[in-house]
Motif scaffolding. Structure first.
Motif, PDB file in Angstrom:
ATOM      1  N   SER A 297       0.836  -1.200   0.000  1.00  0.00           N
ATOM      2  CA  SER A 297       0.000   0.000   0.000  1.00  0.00           C
ATOM      3  C   SER A 297       0.869   1.247   0.000  1.00  0.00           C
ATOM      4  O   SER A 297       2.017   1.228   0.470  1.00  0.00           O
ATOM      5  CB  SER A 297      -0.935  -0.002   1.211  1.00  0.00           C
ATOM      6  N   ASP A 298       0.323   2.351  -0.529  1.00  0.00           N
ATOM      7  CA  ASP A 298       1.072   3.613  -0.566  1.00  0.00           C
ATOM      8  C   ASP A 298       0.887   4.378   0.743  1.00  0.00           C
ATOM      9  O   ASP A 298       0.265   3.874   1.690  1.00  0.00           O
ATOM     10  CB  ASP A 298       0.661   4.450  -1.788  1.00  0.00           C
ATOM     11  N   VAL A 299       1.413   5.605   0.793  1.00  0.00           N
ATOM     12  CA  VAL A 299       1.398   6.382   2.034  1.00  0.00           C
ATOM     13  C   VAL A 299      -0.020   6.716   2.496  1.00  0.00           C
ATOM     14  O   VAL A 299      -0.261   6.956   3.679  1.00  0.00           O
ATOM     15  CB  VAL A 299       2.208   7.691   1.869  1.00  0.00           C
ATOM     16  N   SER A 300      -0.975   6.733   1.553  1.00  0.00           N
ATOM     17  CA  SER A 300      -2.359   7.040   1.906  1.00  0.00           C
ATOM     18  C   SER A 300      -3.121   5.802   2.372  1.00  0.00           C
ATOM     19  O   SER A 300      -4.282   5.894   2.774  1.00  0.00           O
ATOM     20  CB  SER A 300      -3.086   7.672   0.712  1.00  0.00           C
ATOM     21  N   GLY A 301      -2.459   4.639   2.294  1.00  0.00           N
ATOM     22  CA  GLY A 301      -3.110   3.395   2.695  1.00  0.00           C
ATOM     23  C   GLY A 301      -3.800   2.669   1.565  1.00  0.00           C
ATOM     24  O   GLY A 301      -4.358   1.583   1.754  1.00  0.00           O
ATOM     25  N   LYS A 302      -3.755   3.232   0.368  1.00  0.00           N
ATOM     26  CA  LYS A 302      -4.392   2.603  -0.784  1.00  0.00           C
ATOM     27  C   LYS A 302      -3.552   1.405  -1.259  1.00  0.00           C
ATOM     28  O   LYS A 302      -2.331   1.500  -1.381  1.00  0.00           O
ATOM     29  CB  LYS A 302      -4.522   3.611  -1.927  1.00  0.00           C
ATOM     30  N   ILE A 303      -4.207   0.269  -1.507  1.00  0.00           N
ATOM     31  CA  ILE A 303      -3.500  -0.930  -1.983  1.00  0.00           C
ATOM     32  C   ILE A 303      -3.082  -0.708  -3.431  1.00  0.00           C
ATOM     33  O   ILE A 303      -3.917  -0.455  -4.307  1.00  0.00           O
ATOM     34  CB  ILE A 303      -4.399  -2.182  -1.874  1.00  0.00           C
ATOM     35  N   ILE A 304      -1.770  -0.794  -3.688  1.00  0.00           N
ATOM     36  CA  ILE A 304      -1.277  -0.541  -5.042  1.00  0.00           C
ATOM     37  C   ILE A 304      -0.868  -1.817  -5.767  1.00  0.00           C
ATOM     38  O   ILE A 304      -0.803  -1.847  -6.988  1.00  0.00           O
ATOM     39  CB  ILE A 304      -0.082   0.447  -5.026  1.00  0.00           C
ATOM     40  N   ASP A 305      -0.613  -2.894  -5.010  1.00  0.00           N
ATOM     41  CA  ASP A 305      -0.213  -4.146  -5.655  1.00  0.00           C
ATOM     42  C   ASP A 305      -0.240  -5.281  -4.639  1.00  0.00           C
ATOM     43  O   ASP A 305      -0.344  -5.052  -3.429  1.00  0.00           O
ATOM     44  CB  ASP A 305       1.201  -4.013  -6.238  1.00  0.00           C
ATOM     45  N   THR A 306      -0.161  -6.498  -5.153  1.00  0.00           N
ATOM     46  CA  THR A 306      -0.041  -7.680  -4.297  1.00  0.00           C
ATOM     47  C   THR A 306       1.250  -8.405  -4.631  1.00  0.00           C
ATOM     48  O   THR A 306       1.783  -8.259  -5.732  1.00  0.00           O
ATOM     49  CB  THR A 306      -1.237  -8.624  -4.498  1.00  0.00           C
ATOM     50  N   GLY A 307       1.737  -9.191  -3.681  1.00  0.00           N
ATOM     51  CA  GLY A 307       2.988  -9.909  -3.882  1.00  0.00           C
ATOM     52  C   GLY A 307       2.772 -11.405  -3.998  1.00  0.00           C
ATOM     53  O   GLY A 307       1.871 -11.875  -4.711  1.00  0.00           O
ATOM     54  N   ASN A 308       3.563 -12.159  -3.246  1.00  0.00           N
ATOM     55  CA  ASN A 308       3.533 -13.616  -3.337  1.00  0.00           C
ATOM     56  C   ASN A 308       2.509 -14.234  -2.392  1.00  0.00           C
ATOM     57  O   ASN A 308       2.216 -13.692  -1.326  1.00  0.00           O
ATOM     58  CB  ASN A 308       4.923 -14.180  -2.987  1.00  0.00           C
ATOM     59  N   ILE A 309       1.983 -15.386  -2.802  1.00  0.00           N
ATOM     60  CA  ILE A 309       1.200 -16.212  -1.889  1.00  0.00           C
ATOM     61  C   ILE A 309       2.207 -16.963  -1.020  1.00  0.00           C
ATOM     62  O   ILE A 309       3.117 -17.609  -1.536  1.00  0.00           O
ATOM     63  CB  ILE A 309       0.303 -17.198  -2.660  1.00  0.00           C
ATOM     64  N   ILE A 310       2.078 -16.869   0.291  1.00  0.00           N
ATOM     65  CA  ILE A 310       3.012 -17.525   1.219  1.00  0.00           C
ATOM     66  C   ILE A 310       2.490 -18.906   1.611  1.00  0.00           C
ATOM     67  O   ILE A 310       3.246 -19.868   1.727  1.00  0.00           O
ATOM     68  CB  ILE A 310       3.219 -16.639   2.467  1.00  0.00           C
ATOM     69  N   PHE A 311       1.177 -18.986   1.806  1.00  0.00           N
ATOM     70  CA  PHE A 311       0.548 -20.248   2.211  1.00  0.00           C
ATOM     71  C   PHE A 311      -0.853 -20.315   1.612  1.00  0.00           C
ATOM     72  O   PHE A 311      -1.535 -19.303   1.467  1.00  0.00           O
ATOM     73  CB  PHE A 311       0.452 -20.326   3.740  1.00  0.00           C
ATOM     74  N   ALA A 312      -1.270 -21.528   1.234  1.00  0.00           N
ATOM     75  CA  ALA A 312      -2.629 -21.726   0.736  1.00  0.00           C
ATOM     76  C   ALA A 312      -3.130 -23.087   1.189  1.00  0.00           C
ATOM     77  O   ALA A 312      -2.360 -24.046   1.299  1.00  0.00           O
ATOM     78  CB  ALA A 312      -2.650 -21.637  -0.787  1.00  0.00           C
ATOM     79  N   ASN A 313      -4.414 -23.135   1.475  1.00  0.00           N
ATOM     80  CA  ASN A 313      -5.048 -24.413   1.816  1.00  0.00           C
ATOM     81  C   ASN A 313      -6.426 -24.471   1.177  1.00  0.00           C
ATOM     82  O   ASN A 313      -7.230 -23.551   1.323  1.00  0.00           O
ATOM     83  CB  ASN A 313      -5.185 -24.565   3.331  1.00  0.00           C
ATOM     84  N   LEU A 314      -6.674 -25.528   0.434  1.00  0.00           N
ATOM     85  CA  LEU A 314      -7.975 -25.753  -0.183  1.00  0.00           C
ATOM     86  C   LEU A 314      -8.572 -26.997   0.460  1.00  0.00           C
ATOM     87  O   LEU A 314      -7.999 -28.091   0.359  1.00  0.00           O
ATOM     88  CB  LEU A 314      -7.812 -25.945  -1.694  1.00  0.00           C
ATOM     89  N   ASN A 315      -9.671 -26.819   1.163  1.00  0.00           N
ATOM     90  CA  ASN A 315     -10.320 -27.927   1.865  1.00  0.00           C
ATOM     91  C   ASN A 315     -11.453 -28.470   1.001  1.00  0.00           C
ATOM     92  O   ASN A 315     -12.489 -27.823   0.837  1.00  0.00           O
ATOM     93  CB  ASN A 315     -10.851 -27.460   3.218  1.00  0.00           C
ATOM     94  N   LEU A 316     -11.256 -29.658   0.433  1.00  0.00           N
ATOM     95  CA  LEU A 316     -12.250 -30.295  -0.426  1.00  0.00           C
ATOM     96  C   LEU A 316     -12.790 -31.538   0.271  1.00  0.00           C
ATOM     97  O   LEU A 316     -12.047 -32.500   0.494  1.00  0.00           O
ATOM     98  CB  LEU A 316     -11.628 -30.673  -1.774  1.00  0.00           C
TER      99      LEU A 316
END
Length: 431
Positions: A220-239
């Motif tokens: 996020s920038d100085v105003s708190g607005k989300i400007i981008d996303t980075g890497n997924i660190i962890f994921a879980n899909l419960n099927l």
């Protein structure tokens, strides 16, 4: 005493004359001083007016000497088409294109990408500098070395804050809609789908009340607005109460991949489905052609999806075709290795930079769902070719990826524990 008075009376006119002369001299001196002050003040005023005027002229000249252009990349733009719109000499255009060609990070243009040009109009419309946004967090500045045709480049990091975000929810409709409802950005949703696309068919394998968890980076920038996303660190899909957990791990220097809890990479040769949130509308095999009207062999798999849905490359490879393909409409063909090729047909348009000879990565967007060619509605026709023969992509058994062993496995276990602790800490703060 009387004599003195008499004498003063006799000389009074002389005394008055002396006094008058003194008063006159004093008045003249005061007048001259005052006049000199006025002249000095007037001269200073003239100087200030002239200096102010001169400074204004200099500032005006400085302002008019340089032209600044902020350009926002539009769909269909190329560096060649953009630089042709900029009013500079032909030689300057060639210099610009040469520096772009020599910089790997600038090869692919993206819609909404920002480019800044600064042009010196007194030096024959020369480029003084240009700046290109590589992503929402960084940009590259090219500055001209004086009296040369050489530019020096510098990577500039924008002022942003990185934070780790945790999201979880029950899938009520589709994975995409459920994730979007949580405020997860499309880029992360597509990456999530890519990771599980090796082993999960999002149309047939996900049931009501299945769920997912995800930890990823957000900027996020100085105003708190989300400007981008980075890497997924962890994921879980419960099927159906079966957890498919994935951990991001650096298995070599600057080499990252995603591994399950047993240290097995999820990466396979090809993804099971190259599209997210689509419905299997026509499987591989004999069928009555919806337009031609007679029965013929359907040599691929059709996935119905709304027009504009992103289509991903199902594996690393080189684009062999990205053009009109007759009944297939706009189509892309990728050669993955000596054994496998894939075809994607009826596209509404191609992805940015997708053309013959371009190397693509698994999960990269190569086009968007459409209904071009012989088609009754928006869908993706997907083919897998194995050793020159078209096969059923849904029955294809592909080799598993890397399995961590020995010291690599021990290091992975330490990394996995750290991520599990991070997840527990975030969840405890939320609760």
């Amino acid at each position: 005493m009387r004599k003195l008075e008499k004498k003063l009376k006799e000389n009074s006119h002389f005394i008055w004359l002396i006094l008058l002369i003194l008063i006159t001299l004093l008045s003249l001196n005061f007048y001259n001083q005052n006049r000199q002050n006025q002249i000095t003040s007037f001269q200073k005023g003239l100087k200030n007016i002239y200096l102010h005027k001169t400074l204004k002229e200099i500032t005006s000249n400085l302002k008019s000497r340089y032209t600044s252009i902020n350009y926002v990349v539009k769909s269909g733009d190329t560096y060649e088409s953009i630089i042709k719109k900029i009013k500079i000499d032909k030689n300057e255009r060639n210099i610009f294109l040469r520096y772009i060609k020599n910089n790997q990070s600038l090869k692919i243009l993206k819609t909404e990408q920002k480019i800044f040009f600064k042009i010196d109009e007194l030096q024959g419309l020369k480029l003084v500098e240009f700046k290109i946004e590589t992503n929402k967090k960084n940009e590259i500045l090219f500055s001209r070395i004086v009296n040369t045709d050489t530019f020096k480049s510098k990577l500039i990091e924008k002022n942003y804050t990185k934070k780790v975000v945790y999201k979880e929810t029950i899938i009520t409709n589709s994975l995409y809609n459920s994730a979007e409802a949580l405020g997860i950005k499309p880029k992360i949703i597509l990456e999530f789908a890519r990771l599980y696309g090796f082993q999960v068919d999002f149309q047939r394998d996900i049931w009501k009340d299945d769920s997912f968890q995800i930890i990823y980076e957000e900027f996020s920038d100085v105003s708190g607005k989300i400007i981008d996303t980075g890497n997924i660190i962890f994921a879980n899909l419960n099927l159906q109460n079966d957890n498919l957990q994935l951990y991001r791990y650096e298995y070599k220097n600057n080499k990252f991949d995603y591994f399950d809890e047993n240290g097995k990479s999820v990466r396979k040769t090809l993804m099971k489905t190259p599209i997210n949130g689509a419905r299997l509308s026509s499987s591989f095999g004999k069928r009555k052609h919806p337009i031609l009207g007679y029965t013929k062999m359907h040599m691929g798999t059709d996935f119905a999806a709304p027009k504009g849905t992103p289509i991903m490359a199902s594996g690393d490879g080189i684009i062999q075709r990205a053009r009109w393909c007759g009944g297939g409409g706009n189509c892309v063909k990728i050669k993955h290795n000596s054994m496998y090729q894939t075809v994607y047909a009826h596209l509404s348009k191609f992805g940015n930079g997708i053309k013959k000879g371009v190397r693509v990565k698994q999960g990269q967007i190569i086009g968007y769902v459409g209904s071009t060619g012989l088609s009754t509605g928006p869908h993706l026709h997907y083919e897998v070719i194995q050793n020159g023969k078209k096969i059923n992509s849904q029955k294809l058994k592909l080799p598993s990826g890397k399995i961590l062993k020995g010291d690599d496995r021990k290091k992975f276990e330490v990394s996995k524990i750290k991520i599990d602790v991070l997840k527990s800490e975030i969840i405890s703060k939320i609760n």
